[in-house]
Design a protein around this motif. Structure first.
Motif, short mmCIF file in Angstrom:
data_model
loop_
_atom_site.label_atom_id
_atom_site.label_comp_id
_atom_site.label_asym_id
_atom_site.label_seq_id
_atom_site.Cartn_x
_atom_site.Cartn_y
_atom_site.Cartn_z
N LEU A 86 0.82 -1.20 0.00
CA LEU A 86 0.00 0.00 0.00
C LEU A 86 0.85 1.25 0.00
O LEU A 86 2.06 1.20 0.23
CB LEU A 86 -0.90 0.02 1.24
CG LEU A 86 -1.85 -1.16 1.42
CD1 LEU A 86 -2.60 -1.03 2.74
CD2 LEU A 86 -2.81 -1.26 0.26
N ALA A 87 0.20 2.37 -0.21
CA ALA A 87 0.83 3.68 -0.12
C ALA A 87 -0.13 4.64 0.55
O ALA A 87 -1.35 4.42 0.56
CB ALA A 87 1.21 4.19 -1.51
N ARG A 95 0.28 1.00 10.10
CA ARG A 95 1.73 1.04 10.26
C ARG A 95 2.35 2.20 9.46
O ARG A 95 3.22 2.91 9.96
CB ARG A 95 2.32 -0.29 9.83
CG ARG A 95 3.77 -0.39 10.12
CD ARG A 95 4.28 -1.82 10.12
NE ARG A 95 5.71 -1.82 10.17
CZ ARG A 95 6.44 -1.52 11.22
NH1 ARG A 95 5.85 -1.19 12.35
NH2 ARG A 95 7.75 -1.51 11.18
N LEU A 96 1.91 2.40 8.23
CA LEU A 96 2.43 3.51 7.42
C LEU A 96 2.09 4.85 8.07
O LEU A 96 2.92 5.77 8.07
CB LEU A 96 1.85 3.46 6.00
CG LEU A 96 2.47 2.44 5.06
CD1 LEU A 96 1.63 2.32 3.78
CD2 LEU A 96 3.91 2.81 4.73
N THR A 97 0.89 4.96 8.63
CA THR A 97 0.50 6.22 9.28
C THR A 97 1.33 6.47 10.54
O THR A 97 1.74 7.60 10.81
CB THR A 97 -1.01 6.23 9.57
OG1 THR A 97 -1.72 5.93 8.37
CG2 THR A 97 -1.46 7.58 10.11
N LEU A 98 1.60 5.40 11.31
CA LEU A 98 2.48 5.55 12.47
C LEU A 98 3.89 5.94 12.04
O LEU A 98 4.55 6.76 12.69
CB LEU A 98 2.52 4.25 13.28
CG LEU A 98 1.28 3.91 14.10
CD1 LEU A 98 1.43 2.53 14.75
CD2 LEU A 98 1.01 4.98 15.14
N ASP A 99 4.36 5.35 10.96
CA ASP A 99 5.68 5.69 10.42
C ASP A 99 5.75 7.18 10.13
O ASP A 99 6.69 7.88 10.52
CB ASP A 99 5.91 4.87 9.15
CG ASP A 99 7.36 4.76 8.72
OD1 ASP A 99 8.23 5.45 9.30
OD2 ASP A 99 7.64 3.98 7.79
N TRP A 100 4.73 7.70 9.46
CA TRP A 100 4.67 9.14 9.17
C TRP A 100 4.63 9.95 10.47
O TRP A 100 5.37 10.91 10.65
CB TRP A 100 3.44 9.46 8.32
CG TRP A 100 3.43 10.89 7.90
CD1 TRP A 100 3.09 11.98 8.64
CD2 TRP A 100 3.82 11.39 6.62
NE1 TRP A 100 3.23 13.14 7.91
CE2 TRP A 100 3.68 12.79 6.66
CE3 TRP A 100 4.24 10.78 5.44
CZ2 TRP A 100 3.96 13.60 5.58
CZ3 TRP A 100 4.52 11.60 4.36
CH2 TRP A 100 4.38 12.99 4.43
N SER A 152 11.64 1.64 8.57
CA SER A 152 10.74 2.73 8.23
C SER A 152 10.63 2.81 6.71
O SER A 152 11.58 2.52 5.99
CB SER A 152 11.31 4.05 8.77
OG SER A 152 10.60 5.14 8.26
N ALA A 153 9.46 3.21 6.23
CA ALA A 153 9.26 3.43 4.79
C ALA A 153 9.76 4.80 4.38
O ALA A 153 9.87 5.10 3.20
CB ALA A 153 7.78 3.29 4.43
#
Length: 184
Positions: free
Chosen positions: A16-17, A113-118, A181-182
């Motif tokens: 996802l993105a 997870r992506l939102t937490l990364d951000w 991290s992405a």
């Protein structure tokens, strides 16, 4: 979706993105938010009128403390996440909605997870928290897989199928964010 502009990708994960929300997608967002499964999961009792949602768009987009992300599988939007940021204490409440036709595919965990990364690596937040209705086992599991931990409960503060239920409080700290991290 040839009638929409190409999404602006902000952060890419494995499948996802996260992208910038788009005004032309507002009817889709409204449909997702008013799906009975979404209403049940949020503990709401009634849908939101189109006029209310449409009017709220500009206020939300202009509010830097209300950060929205469109969840994309390729170029197809499959949901949204939101960080409601409290700049005084450097934390945020997390909210997610997955399009009804895309539930059950594991998108919630990766999007969370992506939102937490951000939030931790770009937003420099100290903690991100959420509330989830206790009977929402799929939500609790997705949040735990993404790095959230249970931190409390609000007794009988929500509704599930018309009955009062507890809401679980969950939070995540930067040190709970394991793995790569992405953000590059």
């Amino acid at each position: 979706m040839s009638d929409t502009t190409e999404p602006l990708i902000l952060l890419r994960g494995q499948r996802l993105a996260l992208g910038q929300p788009r005004r032309e997608m507002l009817p889709h967002y409204h449909r997702w938010e008013n799906d009975p499964g979404t209403i049940l999961g949020y503990g709401n009792q009634f849908p939101q009128a189109w006029e209310v949602r449409e009017k709220g768009w500009d206020g939300q987009r202009g509010n830097r403390n209300y950060q929205q992300f469109e969840i994309l599988d390729g170029s197809e939007p499959v949901g949204m996440t939101v960080l409601i940021v409290n700049t005084f204490v450097h934390n945020a409440e997390f909210v997610i909605v997955i399009a009804p036709e895309h539930r059950g595919k594991g998108y919630a965990t990766e999007a969370t997870r992506l939102t937490l990364d951000w939030a931790f690596h770009l937003g420099a937040l100290r903690t991100v928290w959420l509330k989830v209705l206790e009977p929402n086992a799929a939500g609790v599991t997705a949040y735990e897989k993404a790095g959230f931990k249970q931190s409390g409960r609000l007794r009988q503060s929500g509704f599930w199928l018309g009955k009062p239920v507890d809401e679980l409080l969950m939070d995540a700290l930067p040190e709970d964010f394991e793995g790569p991290s992405a953000v590059k």
